[in-house]
Design a protein around this motif. Structure first.
Motif, short mmCIF file in Angstrom:
data_model
loop_
_atom_site.label_atom_id
_atom_site.label_comp_id
_atom_site.label_asym_id
_atom_site.label_seq_id
_atom_site.Cartn_x
_atom_site.Cartn_y
_atom_site.Cartn_z
N PHE A 1 17.81 -17.96 -36.73
CA PHE A 1 18.31 -17.45 -38.01
C PHE A 1 17.46 -16.26 -38.47
CE2 PHE A 1 18.13 -17.34 -42.64
CZ PHE A 1 19.48 -17.20 -42.96
N MET A 2 16.15 -16.44 -38.40
CA MET A 2 15.25 -15.37 -38.83
C MET A 2 15.43 -14.11 -37.98
SD MET A 2 13.70 -16.38 -41.50
CE MET A 2 12.48 -15.10 -41.68
N ARG A 3 15.66 -14.28 -36.69
CA ARG A 3 15.80 -13.13 -35.79
C ARG A 3 17.12 -12.40 -36.01
NH1 ARG A 3 13.56 -11.78 -30.84
NH2 ARG A 3 12.49 -13.77 -30.86
N TYR A 4 18.24 -13.14 -36.03
CA TYR A 4 19.56 -12.49 -36.02
C TYR A 4 20.16 -12.25 -37.41
CZ TYR A 4 19.41 -13.11 -31.03
OH TYR A 4 19.04 -13.05 -29.71
N VAL A 5 19.77 -13.05 -38.40
CA VAL A 5 20.33 -12.86 -39.74
C VAL A 5 19.37 -12.06 -40.61
CG1 VAL A 5 21.16 -14.04 -41.81
CG2 VAL A 5 21.71 -14.98 -39.56
N VAL A 6 18.13 -12.46 -40.64
CA VAL A 6 17.15 -11.78 -41.48
C VAL A 6 16.59 -10.54 -40.77
CG1 VAL A 6 14.95 -12.07 -42.71
CG2 VAL A 6 16.58 -13.96 -42.63
N GLY A 7 16.51 -10.62 -39.44
CA GLY A 7 15.99 -9.49 -38.68
C GLY A 7 14.48 -9.46 -38.53
N SER A 8 13.84 -10.57 -38.85
CA SER A 8 12.38 -10.64 -38.77
C SER A 8 11.98 -12.01 -38.24
CB SER A 8 11.79 -10.40 -40.15
OG SER A 8 10.40 -10.52 -40.10
N PRO A 9 11.92 -12.17 -36.91
CA PRO A 9 11.56 -13.49 -36.36
C PRO A 9 10.09 -13.82 -36.60
CG PRO A 9 11.68 -11.89 -34.61
CD PRO A 9 12.13 -11.19 -35.86
N TRP A 10 9.82 -15.12 -36.61
CA TRP A 10 8.44 -15.59 -36.77
C TRP A 10 7.74 -15.49 -35.42
CZ3 TRP A 10 11.04 -20.35 -39.16
CH2 TRP A 10 11.34 -20.12 -40.50
N GLY A 11 6.60 -14.86 -35.39
CA GLY A 11 5.87 -14.69 -34.14
C GLY A 11 5.13 -15.95 -33.69
N TRP A 12 4.84 -16.83 -34.61
CA TRP A 12 4.05 -18.02 -34.31
C TRP A 12 4.86 -19.17 -33.74
CZ3 TRP A 12 5.97 -22.00 -37.16
CH2 TRP A 12 6.67 -21.67 -38.33
N VAL A 13 6.19 -19.05 -33.75
CA VAL A 13 7.05 -20.17 -33.34
C VAL A 13 6.82 -20.56 -31.89
CG1 VAL A 13 9.45 -20.85 -32.96
CG2 VAL A 13 8.79 -19.77 -35.10
N GLU A 14 6.63 -19.58 -31.01
CA GLU A 14 6.44 -19.90 -29.60
C GLU A 14 5.19 -20.76 -29.39
OE1 GLU A 14 5.97 -17.79 -25.24
OE2 GLU A 14 6.34 -16.53 -26.98
N GLU A 15 4.10 -20.42 -30.06
CA GLU A 15 2.88 -21.22 -29.95
C GLU A 15 3.12 -22.66 -30.38
OE1 GLU A 15 -0.52 -19.76 -32.07
OE2 GLU A 15 -0.79 -18.08 -30.70
N VAL A 16 3.70 -22.81 -31.54
CA VAL A 16 3.93 -24.15 -32.09
C VAL A 16 4.91 -24.93 -31.21
CG1 VAL A 16 4.83 -25.41 -34.08
CG2 VAL A 16 3.37 -23.42 -34.44
N THR A 17 5.94 -24.26 -30.72
CA THR A 17 6.92 -24.94 -29.88
C THR A 17 6.29 -25.43 -28.58
OG1 THR A 17 8.69 -23.57 -30.79
CG2 THR A 17 9.14 -24.68 -28.72
N ILE A 18 5.49 -24.61 -27.95
CA ILE A 18 4.84 -25.01 -26.69
C ILE A 18 3.91 -26.19 -26.93
CG2 ILE A 18 3.16 -24.28 -24.95
CD1 ILE A 18 4.47 -21.48 -25.12
N PHE A 19 3.12 -26.13 -27.98
CA PHE A 19 2.18 -27.22 -28.25
C PHE A 19 2.92 -28.51 -28.60
CE2 PHE A 19 -1.21 -23.95 -29.62
CZ PHE A 19 -1.36 -23.57 -28.31
N THR A 20 3.98 -28.38 -29.37
CA THR A 20 4.78 -29.55 -29.73
C THR A 20 5.43 -30.13 -28.48
OG1 THR A 20 5.22 -28.55 -31.89
CG2 THR A 20 6.62 -30.38 -31.23
N PHE A 21 5.86 -29.28 -27.58
CA PHE A 21 6.50 -29.74 -26.35
C PHE A 21 5.51 -30.51 -25.46
CE2 PHE A 21 8.38 -29.26 -22.10
CZ PHE A 21 9.62 -29.82 -22.36
N VAL A 22 4.25 -30.10 -25.47
CA VAL A 22 3.22 -30.83 -24.71
C VAL A 22 3.11 -32.26 -25.24
CG1 VAL A 22 0.74 -30.98 -24.23
CG2 VAL A 22 1.93 -28.79 -24.03
N TRP A 23 3.01 -32.39 -26.56
CA TRP A 23 2.92 -33.72 -27.17
C TRP A 23 4.20 -34.53 -26.92
CZ3 TRP A 23 -0.94 -36.45 -29.49
CH2 TRP A 23 -2.13 -35.76 -29.71
N LEU A 24 5.34 -33.86 -27.03
CA LEU A 24 6.61 -34.53 -26.78
C LEU A 24 6.68 -35.07 -25.36
CD1 LEU A 24 9.60 -35.21 -27.45
CD2 LEU A 24 10.15 -32.88 -26.77
N THR A 25 6.26 -34.27 -24.40
CA THR A 25 6.28 -34.69 -23.00
C THR A 25 5.38 -35.90 -22.77
OG1 THR A 25 6.69 -32.41 -22.32
CG2 THR A 25 5.83 -33.91 -20.64
#
Length: 165
Positions: free
Chosen positions: A33-57
């Protein structure tokens, strides 16, 4: 109260997995939503997603161990008489317990050593990510210990995954 607390602890890995998966999905949708509607994606999302995925796994692996749902090659143990088959199963479980014990030990060591290493965007210590190994490892260890005890005492339960078929 004590029974509710025990049920929470017993099912924590499944609950954590569900919460972490929902968090990853919501975070990804919000960033789209932030990337395509607002035009300003959050840069930190990839870090948080990767770390969350480690815990999820790691929590997901523990939950699958609890349900005895991991793949295994049991051709030999199924062909053998019950006594020797049980001995091989117990030996395999003991080897797995040693391996998980090493994962807990070295995961703890890795987590302690990574306290000074931080992520580039948010500055989160990598020790928080590495802690997934020993934390989920404790769950895995307890589930394999339970399984080994059941095989030793002859109180094996039918695999939950097999009951679905």
């Amino acid at each position: 109260m004590g029974r509710q607390l025990w049920n929470f602890i017993k099912n924590f890995d499944e609950f954590a997995g569900m919460v972490l998966m929902a968090f990853i999905i919501l975070l990804a949708c919000a960033n789209v939503f932030m990337r395509y509607v607002v035009g300003s994606p959050w840069g930190w999302v990839e870090e948080v997603t990767i770390f969350t995925f480690v815990w999820l796994t790691m929590f997901g692996a523990a939950a699958v161990i609890k349900a005895e749902g991991h793949c295994s090659i049991d051709v030999l143990t199924r062909k053998l008489p019950p006594g020797p088959g049980r001995i091989i199963t117990i030996f395999g479980n003991l080897c797995t317990l040693v391996t998980i014990g090493l994962v807990i030990w070295y995961g703890t060591e890795l987590s302690i050593l990574a306290t000074s290493k931080v992520t580039p965007i948010l500055g989160i210590p990598y020790s928080l990510v590495d802690a997934a190994l020993p934390v989920a490892g404790v769950f895995m260890f307890s589930y394999y210990l339970r399984s080994t005890w059941r095989h030793l005492t002859g109180k094996e339960e039918k695999c939950k995954m097999e009951e679905l078929h």
